[in-house]
Design an enzyme around this catalytic site. Structure first.
Site: not given
Ligand SMILES: *[C@@H]1O[C@H](CO)[C@@H](O)[C@H](O)[C@H]1NC(C)=O
Length: 776
Positions: A300, A263, A296-298
């Site tokens: 995020a 995401c 999650s994206d890092c």
């Protein structure tokens, strides 16, 4: 005397390496025979169904142990023999050292570096995309087996629509068309995960490596004019979501069977993607049948609290993301705040268990709980499977077939190998092999500069960079002109690099950086003959000045062509390969920058002068069109008479479900039709294609559809199929395109409902058109 310390040093160095090497030859895995106390537990028993094994494992964990597993760097749990696991690895165009999972210090020091994805997309060849995925998956498994990977979950492919030409990460994507992005996703994911190209599952559900469709969803702004991805709230219409932003992800999940989703940082219409239950659970898991883990994206998750300020407390953020269906946090936010979220009764422990089920299931499908992986599935893949001749040939083939010939006046190209005695190579990208890789690169098997590759054809080749760097804030025009003067031909190697476009860096302008244009013009003026302009870049540049300058005879777009890109380019320039690549994005004129990058609308709005985006909707001037690409040969097309003229959808329906729409066109809703009827509605368009030129070549055939009278909702035209075909001079063949009205001829209503409209459309191949009438 001087030699001694050096020898001593290098011995020490070797010892250190040896030590590191022995330390790292064991890949991380659980259910190791060194922990005999756990081998009898159900989670270690490979004969049990994975679901049962995961249940057993989760039931044995304490709350603290559970929470420890919710972040990308998950620690070991020694009492159960669980090894540490790193979820974050990258492999966009070959295995990469970005992320925390992979190291190139060990017996595998190099991996195959395929062209950056946008150039590979320009081949319009799904089987090639599949083979690149396969090779990447094999090399990934080899790196793991050699003990140099702390995980086997690779955050690839990036399939966001390349919506705005300024996007720094557009280079990572398959371009602006949803069908191309979806097909790319399916082919690449199946390849890397060890699945078959079409149809059935291979390897009994075991994963060679795990792929991850990212960034879900409507993410394609990094850092533009002070607007950052971490806090961006993308305003997206249901219509654009339905027929542009979501289809690649649906394909990646449904047909690619990806085992991961990421995401994205941004919000969509106010809701952060990683906290969006509708997106992660309702759409991906329920509607599309997603079976895997969601990361999650890092950072995020932290951004939801710190940047979006979406919740009042960190604990509410934790509850929101886990309840939405996210499983693992790339970062440390869940490590820090999950315990207190449970204690404050904001989060039931069952949500943590739900996430852990998804996480451990993927690890088990990767074989990481099956004992020594060297004795398991894919266990025999070793260092000799990396940088193989086959993989390196594939990297070369992809570059050859991707590079696009944009202009070729008076057939300047190909140059004649035998008649040319001297060459000048000018430009900041002319002598830099690293710049050819693009971002998310690995350490390549080989490095070849464009200058060196051209020199292998013409020994007397001179190079001058012309600019101080790619930003070209200062030029050495006189020196460059002197280098160019007297050479038989001049090749200018200009464009962009990662200082201009990359992650966290969108462009502000579409022209060549700094004084590149002045340099090109000055060298062109001074050259005896028309010059060749090579553009190394991901996103498009406005090179109208060159397009209309008769002394610039040829223009080539080389993308970031990877480790063998220099060789491929030289082969094309000297006619050892006939170019066939076609642009996977629209090349906009420089005044497109008047459109705010933050405007997510695909469709034009005439009243405000908003021009819309991509070839499907953009109605303004173009420098080069989506699908543009020349060849050294010529091709003729013809629709074969068996292609139907009328499609009777009415006959397939038991009870008519058609509805009247406002413009009084009758429409059918795709979801009302259902999968069976959609399947029955498919028809074949058959095309004859002939290589009528003098050179054999591989050539993608792009089939579009366009409505004869476009309604407001419909694209100007839409790609409905593409195939790559090899033909010798004079050879003719027929290609069949299976067209699904539900998938290819439908358009989205304002509510995001996909519908098929009655009436006439054209199927189009270059200048050939074939009318079809859809009867509802
Ligand atoms: C989590 O806690 C550690 C240690 O206190 C801190 O360094 C880190 O920044 C925290 N992470 C987040 C996302 O709050």
């Amino acid at each position: 005397m001087k030699l001694l310390p050096v020898a001593a040093l290098s011995n020490a160095f070797c010892l250190a390496l040896l030590f590191l090497h022995t330390e790292s030859t064991q890949p991380p895995f659980s259910c190791d025979s060194e922990n005999p106390q756990v081998l009898s537990f159900p989670f270690c028993q490979t004969k049990l169904p994975i679901r049962k094994r995961v249940q057993d494992l989760v039931s044995r964990l304490t709350l603290d142990e559970k929470i420890s597993q919710l972040v990308n760097s998950a620690p070991a749990i020694p009492r159960l023999g669980l090894s540490p696991y790193e979820w974050w690895s990258e492999a966009l165009h070959g295995v990469s050292g970005y992320g925390h999972g992979v190291s190139f210090d060990g017996s595998i020091g190099h991996v195959t570096s395929f062209p950056q994805v946008l150039l590979t997309a320009a081949t319009f060849d799904s089987r090639l995309w599949y083979r690149i995925g396969q090779a990447t998956g094999i090399e990934a498994r080899a790196v793991y087996n050699a003990g140099q990977a702390k995980g086997m979950t690779f955050w690839t492919p990036n399939i966001n629509i390349f919506r705005d030409p300024r996007w720094g990460r557009g280079q990572e994507t398959p371009g602006e068309d949803p069908l191309v992005a979806g097909n790319y996703a399916v082919a690449f994911v199946r390849g890397i995960q060890g699945d078959s190209f079409q149809g059935g599952k291979l390897n009994n559900g075991h994963l060679q490596a795990s792929a991850c469709c990212k960034h879900f969803t409507a993410y394609d702004l990094d850092n533009w004019n002070g607007v950052m991805r971490y806090g961006f709230d993308a305003q997206v219409t249901q219509q654009d979501l339905a027929d542009t932003y979501q289809p690649p992800f649906r394909s990646c999940v449904k047909d690619g069977r990806a085992s991961g989703i990421m995401c994205a940082y941004n919000r969509v219409n106010g809701v952060p993607n990683c906290a969006d239950y509708n997106l992660l659970t309702k759409t991906a898991r329920r509607e599309w049948g997603f079976h895997g883990y969601i990361t999650s994206d890092c950072d995020a998750v932290a951004a939801i609290y710190d940047v979006h300020k979406y919740t009042k407390s960190p604990e509410e953020t934790v509850a929101d993301v886990l309840k939405a269906g996210m499983d693992v946090d790339c970062g440390s936010f869940l490590k820090n705040y999950t315990k207190s979220a449970v204690q404050q009764k904001k989060l039931p422990e069952s949500e943590i268990d739900r996430a852990l089920h998804n996480l451990f299931e993927v690890q088990m499908r990767l074989g990481l709980f099956n004992g020594n992986p060297n004795k398991q599935h894919f266990g025999n893949i070793g260092p000799n499977h990396v940088c193989t001749q086959e993989h390196q040939e594939l990297a070369l083939e992809a570059a050859r077939n991707g590079i696009v010939l944009l202009k070729n006046s008076a057939k300047l190209l190909p140059l004649s190998k035998n008649k040319i005695t001297s060459l000048a190579v000018i430009g900041p990208n002319g002598n830099n092999a690293y710049a050819l890789l693009g971002n998310y690169e690995g350490r390549p098997c080989k490095s070849v500069e464009i200058f060196k590759a051209l020199q292998s054809y013409v020994t007397n080749t001179k190079f001058h960079p012309g600019c101080n760097a790619v930003d070209c804030t200062s030029v050495a025009i006189d020196d460059a002109v002197n280098t160019a003067k007297g050479a038989d031909y001049v090749v200018l190697v200009m464009g962009l690099d990662q200082t201009q476009e990359t992650e966290d860096r969108d462009r502000l302008y579409l022209t060549l950086p700094g004084q590149q244009e002045s340099l090109v013009t000055a060298v062109t003026e001074a050259a005896d003959k028309p010059v060749i302009l090579v553009l190394v870049c991901g996103g498009p540049v406005d090179v109208s000045f060159a397009k209309y300058n008769p002394k610039i005879g040829s223009i080539l777009w080389a993308g970031y062509p990877g480790e063998s890109g220099g060789i491929a380019l030289a082969e094309i320039i000297f006619g050892d390969h006939n170019p066939g690549g076609k642009l996977p994005v629209t090349w906009y004129p420089k005044n497109f920058i008047r459109v705010p990058m933050t405007d997510m609308r695909m469709r034009p709005e005439p009243s405000s002068g908003y021009p819309g985006r991509t070839y499907r909707f953009y109605n303004g001037e173009k420098v080069f069109e989506f699908g543009h690409g020349l060849s050294y040969s010529a091709y003729k097309y013809k629709f074969v008479s068996s292609t139907p003229n009328t499609i009777y959808l009415n006959q397939l329906l038991n009870s008519p479900t058609s509805t009247e729409s406002s413009n009084s066109l009758r429409t059918l809703s795709v979801s009302d039709m259902g999968e069976d009827i959609c399947e029955k509605a498919k028809f074949s368009a058959v095309v004859g294609i002939e290589n009528s030129g003098e050179v054999s070549g591989r050539h993608p055939v792009l089939l579009f559809a366009r409505p004869i009278t476009p309604s407001e909702r419909s694209p100007l035209k839409q790609l409905v199929g593409f195939q790559s075909v090899s033909l010798n001079s004079g050879e003719r063949t027929e290609l069949e395109f299976v067209i699904s009205p539900c998938e290819h001829l439908s358009t989205a209503t304002e509510d995001g409902l996909m519908v098929i409209e009655e009436g006439y459309k054209y199927l189009m191949l270059e200048d050939e058109e074939h009318p079809i009438n859809i009867v509802i």
